[in-house]
Design an enzyme around this catalytic site. Structure first.
Site, PDB file in Angstrom:
ATOM      1  N   LYS A 115      -7.033  16.758   3.266  1.00 24.56           N
ATOM      2  CA  LYS A 115      -7.327  16.980   1.697  1.00 24.56           C
ATOM      3  C   LYS A 115      -8.524  17.865   1.415  1.00 24.56           C
ATOM      4  O   LYS A 115      -8.796  18.686   0.465  1.00 24.56           O
ATOM      5  CB  LYS A 115      -7.543  15.732   0.933  1.00 24.56           C
ATOM      6  CG  LYS A 115      -6.197  14.897   0.986  1.00 24.56           C
ATOM      7  CD  LYS A 115      -6.179  14.057  -0.322  1.00 24.56           C
ATOM      8  CE  LYS A 115      -4.697  13.487  -0.311  1.00 24.56           C
ATOM      9  NZ  LYS A 115      -4.330  12.644  -1.274  1.00 24.56           N
ATOM     10  N   LYS A 197       4.843  16.881   5.441  1.00 25.38           N
ATOM     11  CA  LYS A 197       5.527  15.550   4.793  1.00 25.38           C
ATOM     12  C   LYS A 197       5.861  15.824   3.124  1.00 25.38           C
ATOM     13  O   LYS A 197       5.173  16.655   2.678  1.00 25.38           O
ATOM     14  CB  LYS A 197       4.791  14.154   4.867  1.00 25.38           C
ATOM     15  CG  LYS A 197       3.705  14.173   4.000  1.00 25.38           C
ATOM     16  CD  LYS A 197       2.877  12.630   3.777  1.00 25.38           C
ATOM     17  CE  LYS A 197       1.954  12.697   2.575  1.00 25.38           C
ATOM     18  NZ  LYS A 197       1.691  11.374   2.057  1.00 25.38           N
ATOM     19  N   LYS A 200       3.721  13.925  -3.453  1.00 29.73           N
ATOM     20  CA  LYS A 200       3.901  14.272  -4.925  1.00 29.73           C
ATOM     21  C   LYS A 200       2.982  15.062  -5.347  1.00 29.73           C
ATOM     22  O   LYS A 200       3.139  15.603  -6.557  1.00 29.73           O
ATOM     23  CB  LYS A 200       3.764  12.642  -5.556  1.00 29.73           C
ATOM     24  CG  LYS A 200       2.383  12.148  -5.294  1.00 29.73           C
ATOM     25  CD  LYS A 200       2.376  11.027  -6.141  1.00 29.73           C
ATOM     26  CE  LYS A 200       1.996   9.641  -5.461  1.00 29.73           C
ATOM     27  NZ  LYS A 200       0.921   9.282  -4.933  1.00 29.73           N
TER      28      LYS A 200
HETATM   29  P1  ATP Z   1      -0.452  12.472  -2.239  1.00 30.71           P
HETATM   30  O1  ATP Z   1       0.704  13.481  -1.972  1.00 30.71           O
HETATM   31  O2  ATP Z   1      -1.066  12.565  -3.628  1.00 30.71           O
HETATM   32  O3  ATP Z   1      -1.623  12.282  -1.231  1.00 30.71           O
HETATM   33  P2  ATP Z   1       0.968  10.281  -1.387  1.00 30.71           P
HETATM   34  O4  ATP Z   1       2.342  10.068  -2.042  1.00 30.71           O
HETATM   35  O5  ATP Z   1       0.876  10.873   0.145  1.00 30.71           O
HETATM   36  O6  ATP Z   1       0.061  11.073  -2.368  1.00 30.71           O
HETATM   37  P3  ATP Z   1       0.276   7.517  -2.157  1.00 30.71           P
HETATM   38  O7  ATP Z   1       0.817   7.661  -3.510  1.00 30.71           O
HETATM   39  O8  ATP Z   1      -0.917   6.692  -1.894  1.00 30.71           O
HETATM   40  O9  ATP Z   1       0.099   8.896  -1.167  1.00 30.71           O
HETATM   41  O10 ATP Z   1       1.364   6.883  -0.923  1.00 30.71           O
HETATM   42  C1  ATP Z   1       1.736   5.679  -1.377  1.00 30.71           C
HETATM   43  C2  ATP Z   1       2.798   5.283  -0.238  1.00 30.71           C
HETATM   44  O11 ATP Z   1       3.988   6.066   0.014  1.00 30.71           O
HETATM   45  C3  ATP Z   1       1.788   4.903   1.112  1.00 30.71           C
HETATM   46  O12 ATP Z   1       2.431   3.715   1.963  1.00 30.71           O
HETATM   47  C4  ATP Z   1       2.445   6.319   1.932  1.00 30.71           C
HETATM   48  O13 ATP Z   1       2.431   6.118   3.360  1.00 30.71           O
HETATM   49  C5  ATP Z   1       3.851   6.398   1.499  1.00 30.71           C
HETATM   50  N1  ATP Z   1       4.374   7.706   1.534  1.00 30.71           N
HETATM   51  C6  ATP Z   1       3.774   8.904   1.088  1.00 30.71           C
HETATM   52  N2  ATP Z   1       4.677   9.734   1.414  1.00 30.71           N
HETATM   53  C7  ATP Z   1       5.587   9.281   2.073  1.00 30.71           C
HETATM   54  C8  ATP Z   1       6.422  10.156   2.884  1.00 30.71           C
HETATM   55  N3  ATP Z   1       6.849  11.506   2.632  1.00 30.71           N
HETATM   56  N4  ATP Z   1       7.372   9.547   3.417  1.00 30.71           N
HETATM   57  C9  ATP Z   1       7.295   8.149   3.751  1.00 30.71           C
HETATM   58  N5  ATP Z   1       6.311   7.412   3.015  1.00 30.71           N
HETATM   59  C10 ATP Z   1       5.454   8.166   2.392  1.00 30.71           C
END
Ligand code: ATP
Ligand code: LTN
Length: 333
Positions: A115, A197, A200
């Site tokens: 980040k 990965k 969002k």
């Molecule tokens: P950002 O992309 O803004 O960093 P994020 O989606 O990675 O956000 P969170 O919204 O905090 O982060 O994630 C919520 C949950 O979703 C966490 O448990 C995270 O591990 C899971 N998660 C996020 N992206 C994935 C993915 N691509 N595959 C599986 N689990 C995910």
């Protein structure tokens, strides 16, 4: 809260619209675990400030995330669904735990490194201490289990280390939490760049599928998903990352093994496989989308849930903070 059940805590940031990765990696398991455990599921709004947010959008996304929790099937009477900023103990415990966390530990966190590269103009102290606030979230509720995607494993390990360190100095205080990471849905990859990965906050909308994407958009995004020049539907993360990601998604949605998927599509064409994956995802998300539309239109209901649950969460959280304050040597009021 049932006394003989173990406790779960998990959180999602209202930092954007939720993706299929968030659903398969986290939210779906929140629901699956809700009967067996006492669950605290939090909208971790304080974490989002580590990246610049538009205030009005943040507020709307916080309501939206709560509506999505409900739409995915979380029962608001059985689970404590609440906002992190409504419970002041999160910030309080975070300060104390920060004094038991080393700079070296925080600088090894891969999410911080990622980040700070992506937001090079705003490498703020909150981004650095983010995992301490996450440890506070978890430890406040004496959580036994934390359902998360694979990307959060390192943060959970840090929370365990902080808990053990504190317990070693002051005697048994915190429960050392275990991660709960799903088999197939743990790491859903980007559809266009399957070596990173699905996220969002990605700028290319074809990289992710949103939980709220309409059926035709979902199917189109899967149709466009990057594969490889071969023709075999076979799981091989190194040689075939795109196809492997699609196998993973299909296996996770259908609740079958990767081998089952390979067998089902043996000799099949990539195009037909992608269509089947898109349709299965759209079918899974359709009922969630319907319920989401109902919940998001009733803010009064959402606010009543937040108010009620903030009280329930505060009760537990405040008692942990008192215990910690006493142990470190503060005079209790
Ligand atoms: P950002 O992309 O803004 O960093 P994020 O989606 O990675 O956000 P969170 O919204 O905090 O982060 O994630 C919520 C949950 O979703 C966490 O448990 C995270 O591990 C899971 N998660 C996020 N992206 C994935 C993915 N691509 N595959 C599986 N689990 C995910
Ligand atoms: N850091 C997590 C979100 C998060 C969380 C938590 C997850 C904040 N606090 C406590 C589990 C438990 C993320 O970025 N996905």
């Amino acid at each position: 809260m049932t006394p003989d059940k173990k406790t779960i805590f998990s959180g999602v940031q209202p930092s954007g619209n939720l993706t299929l990765g968030n659903y398969l990696g986290a939210l779906r398991n929140f629901c699956r675990l809700q009967d067996e455990y006492n669950c605290y599921y939090c909208v971790v709004d304080m974490h989002t400030l580590t990246v610049r947010q538009n205030p009005e959008e943040l507020r709307e996304r916080s309501y939206a995330l709560l509506a999505l929790y409900l739409a995915c099937g979380l029962d608001p009477d059985k689970n404590v669904l609440f906002l992190q900023s409504h419970v002041h103990s999160h910030a309080e415990l975070s300060w104390v735990l920060g004094c038991y966390t080393y700079m070296g530990e925080l600088s090894r966190m891969t999410q911080f490194k990622d980040k700070s590269q992506r937001h090079a103009d705003n490498i703020n102290a909150g981004l650095f201490t983010y995992p301490v606030l996450m440890a506070a979230d978890i430890l406040l509720y004496k959580s036994d289990l934390v359902p998360i995607g694979a990307d959060q494993k390192q943060h959970l390990e840090l929370a365990r280390n902080i808990a053990e360190r504190f317990n070693a100095v002051y005697g048994d205080t915190f429960v050392v939490p275990e991660p709960f990471i799903p088999g197939n849905g743990a790491r859903i990859m980007s559809l266009q760049e399957p070596d990173k990965k699905m996220s969002k906050s990605d700028t290319n909308v074809n990289n992710f599928v949103l939980i709220t994407d309409p059926r035709d958009v979902i199917i189109k995004k899967f149709k466009k998903a990057v594969t490889d020049s071969g023709a075999e539907i076979r799981y091989d993360e190194n040689e075939k990352p795109g196809i492997s990601n699609l196998i993973n998604i299909y296996a996770s949605v259908k609740d079958v093994t990767r081998q089952d998927v390979e067998k089902e599509f043996e000799g099949g064409r990539y195009g037909d496989f992608k269509k089947a994956v898109g349709e299965s995802v759209a079918d899974t998300l359709a009922p969630i989308q319907e319920r989401y539309a109902e919940f998001i239109s009733d803010k009064t209901y959402l606010e009543s849930i937040l108010r009620r649950n903030a009280e329930k969460a505060s009760e537990k959280a405040e008692s942990t903070v008192r215990e910690v304050y006493e142990k470190v040597g503060f005079i209790l009021k």
